[in-house]
Design an enzyme around this catalytic site. Structure first.
Site, PDB file in Angstrom:
ATOM      1  N   PRO A 270      68.998 131.824 118.791  1.00  0.00           N
ATOM      2  CA  PRO A 270      68.974 133.165 118.992  1.00  0.00           C
ATOM      3  C   PRO A 270      69.223 133.634 120.689  1.00  0.00           C
ATOM      4  O   PRO A 270      68.932 132.895 121.508  1.00  0.00           O
ATOM      5  CB  PRO A 270      67.603 133.683 118.556  1.00  0.00           C
ATOM      6  N   ASN A 271      70.195 134.883 120.624  1.00  0.00           N
ATOM      7  CA  ASN A 271      70.243 135.362 121.812  1.00  0.00           C
ATOM      8  C   ASN A 271      71.233 134.872 122.743  1.00  0.00           C
ATOM      9  O   ASN A 271      72.070 135.192 123.716  1.00  0.00           O
ATOM     10  CB  ASN A 271      69.157 135.877 122.618  1.00  0.00           C
TER      11      ASN A 271
ATOM     12  N   ARG B 289      73.664 138.528 129.163  1.00  0.00           N
ATOM     13  CA  ARG B 289      72.194 138.580 129.190  1.00  0.00           C
ATOM     14  C   ARG B 289      71.772 137.920 130.313  1.00  0.00           C
ATOM     15  O   ARG B 289      72.150 136.714 130.718  1.00  0.00           O
ATOM     16  CB  ARG B 289      72.133 137.538 127.903  1.00  0.00           C
TER      17      ARG B 289
ATOM     18  N   TYR C 123      71.058 132.983 133.220  1.00  0.00           N
ATOM     19  CA  TYR C 123      71.898 132.141 132.346  1.00  0.00           C
ATOM     20  C   TYR C 123      73.408 132.447 132.694  1.00  0.00           C
ATOM     21  O   TYR C 123      74.180 131.536 132.033  1.00  0.00           O
ATOM     22  CB  TYR C 123      71.780 132.964 130.800  1.00  0.00           C
TER      23      TYR C 123
ATOM     24  N   ASN D 120      70.429 123.892 121.530  1.00  0.00           N
ATOM     25  CA  ASN D 120      69.795 124.607 122.381  1.00  0.00           C
ATOM     26  C   ASN D 120      69.297 125.753 121.504  1.00  0.00           C
ATOM     27  O   ASN D 120      69.883 126.812 120.896  1.00  0.00           O
ATOM     28  CB  ASN D 120      70.631 125.450 123.375  1.00  0.00           C
TER      29      ASN D 120
ATOM     30  N   ALA E 292      64.794 130.616 122.170  1.00  0.00           N
ATOM     31  CA  ALA E 292      63.324 130.794 121.934  1.00  0.00           C
ATOM     32  C   ALA E 292      62.624 130.062 120.543  1.00  0.00           C
ATOM     33  O   ALA E 292      61.624 130.015 120.731  1.00  0.00           O
ATOM     34  CB  ALA E 292      62.974 132.282 121.663  1.00  0.00           C
TER      35      ALA E 292
ATOM     36  N   GLU F  20      68.112 117.927 122.729  1.00  0.00           N
ATOM     37  CA  GLU F  20      67.680 119.525 123.247  1.00  0.00           C
ATOM     38  C   GLU F  20      68.235 119.556 124.884  1.00  0.00           C
ATOM     39  O   GLU F  20      68.015 118.879 125.667  1.00  0.00           O
ATOM     40  CB  GLU F  20      66.194 119.348 123.346  1.00  0.00           C
TER      41      GLU F  20
ATOM     42  N   HIS G 216      68.723 122.994 127.172  1.00  0.00           N
ATOM     43  CA  HIS G 216      68.450 124.370 127.994  1.00  0.00           C
ATOM     44  C   HIS G 216      69.486 124.443 129.258  1.00  0.00           C
ATOM     45  O   HIS G 216      69.553 123.862 130.059  1.00  0.00           O
ATOM     46  CB  HIS G 216      66.942 124.628 128.248  1.00  0.00           C
TER      47      HIS G 216
ATOM     48  N   ARG H 274      59.481 127.967 134.306  1.00  0.00           N
ATOM     49  CA  ARG H 274      59.280 129.397 133.817  1.00  0.00           C
ATOM     50  C   ARG H 274      58.112 129.720 133.192  1.00  0.00           C
ATOM     51  O   ARG H 274      57.126 128.709 133.268  1.00  0.00           O
ATOM     52  CB  ARG H 274      60.611 129.688 132.965  1.00  0.00           C
TER      53      ARG H 274
HETATM   54  C1  DQA Z   1      66.685 128.755 126.895  1.00  0.00           C
HETATM   55  C2  DQA Z   1      65.274 128.869 127.147  1.00  0.00           C
HETATM   56  C3  DQA Z   1      64.531 129.506 126.311  1.00  0.00           C
HETATM   57  O1  DQA Z   1      63.182 129.639 126.590  1.00  0.00           O
HETATM   58  C4  DQA Z   1      64.868 130.706 126.025  1.00  0.00           C
HETATM   59  O2  DQA Z   1      64.308 131.623 124.833  1.00  0.00           O
HETATM   60  C5  DQA Z   1      66.398 130.937 125.470  1.00  0.00           C
HETATM   61  C6  DQA Z   1      67.453 130.119 126.305  1.00  0.00           C
HETATM   62  C7  DQA Z   1      67.880 128.145 127.845  1.00  0.00           C
HETATM   63  O3  DQA Z   1      68.901 127.630 127.496  1.00  0.00           O
HETATM   64  O4  DQA Z   1      67.332 128.118 129.170  1.00  0.00           O
HETATM   65  O5  DQA Z   1      66.820 131.669 124.811  1.00  0.00           O
HETATM   66  O6  DQA Z   1      66.652 127.960 125.753  1.00  0.00           O
END
Ligand code: DQA
Length: 137
Positions: free
Chosen positions: A9-10, A17, A22, A71, A74, A95, A97, A104
């Protein structure tokens, strides 16, 4: 070698964003450069904001692909169901990020992906994906 990059998501909003966290590049721009650089790898990309669609994708590729770079956004910090899906498939998952989640908020220090992942790469910007890809290669 068949590798899937799976974004949650996102992450469709990359480039727009929170650019201070990011970056300014869209994922599509980054993915195009990755495909050119790693032309020998069969790279695919899928993004969804929907938990069940991420799980369906894991099931779809998880018995035939050589690696999944995930990735989960959240959902990393909330989804027992995605954690279970990774447990249930055969393809190894790394995994990733973009940000250093451990630098964070505390809720980002929890991962339901990590216990079932081959490894974790976080905090290197979009390069996190490339490092994961290098590891599979
Ligand atoms: C993320 C880190 C997550 O905590 C966050 O909710 C994201 C992006 C990252 O790539 O840094 O959506 O996965």
């Amino acid at each position: 070698m068949k590798i899937l990059i799976l974004n949650g998501p996102n992450l469709n909003l990359l480039g727009k964003r929170e650019p201070a966290i990011y970056g300014n590049l869209t994922f599509e721009q980054f993915f195009e450069s990755l495909k050119k650089k790693y032309a020998d790898v069969e790279l695919s990309y899928y993004q969804s904001n929907i938990e069940g669609e991420i799980i369906n994708k894991l099931h779809e590729v998880g018995f035939s692909f050589d690696g999944i770079i995930l990735n989960a956004g959240a959902y990393t910090h909330t989804s027992i169901a995605i954690g279970d899906a990774i447990k249930g498939i055969e393809t190894p998952v790394i995994e990733v990020h973009i940000s250093n989640v451990y630098a964070r908020e505390e809720f980002r220090h929890v991962s339901y992906i990590a216990p079932n992942a081959k490894g974790i790469i976080a905090g290197f910007g979009l390069q996190s994906y490339e490092l994961a890809l290098e590891s599979f290669i």
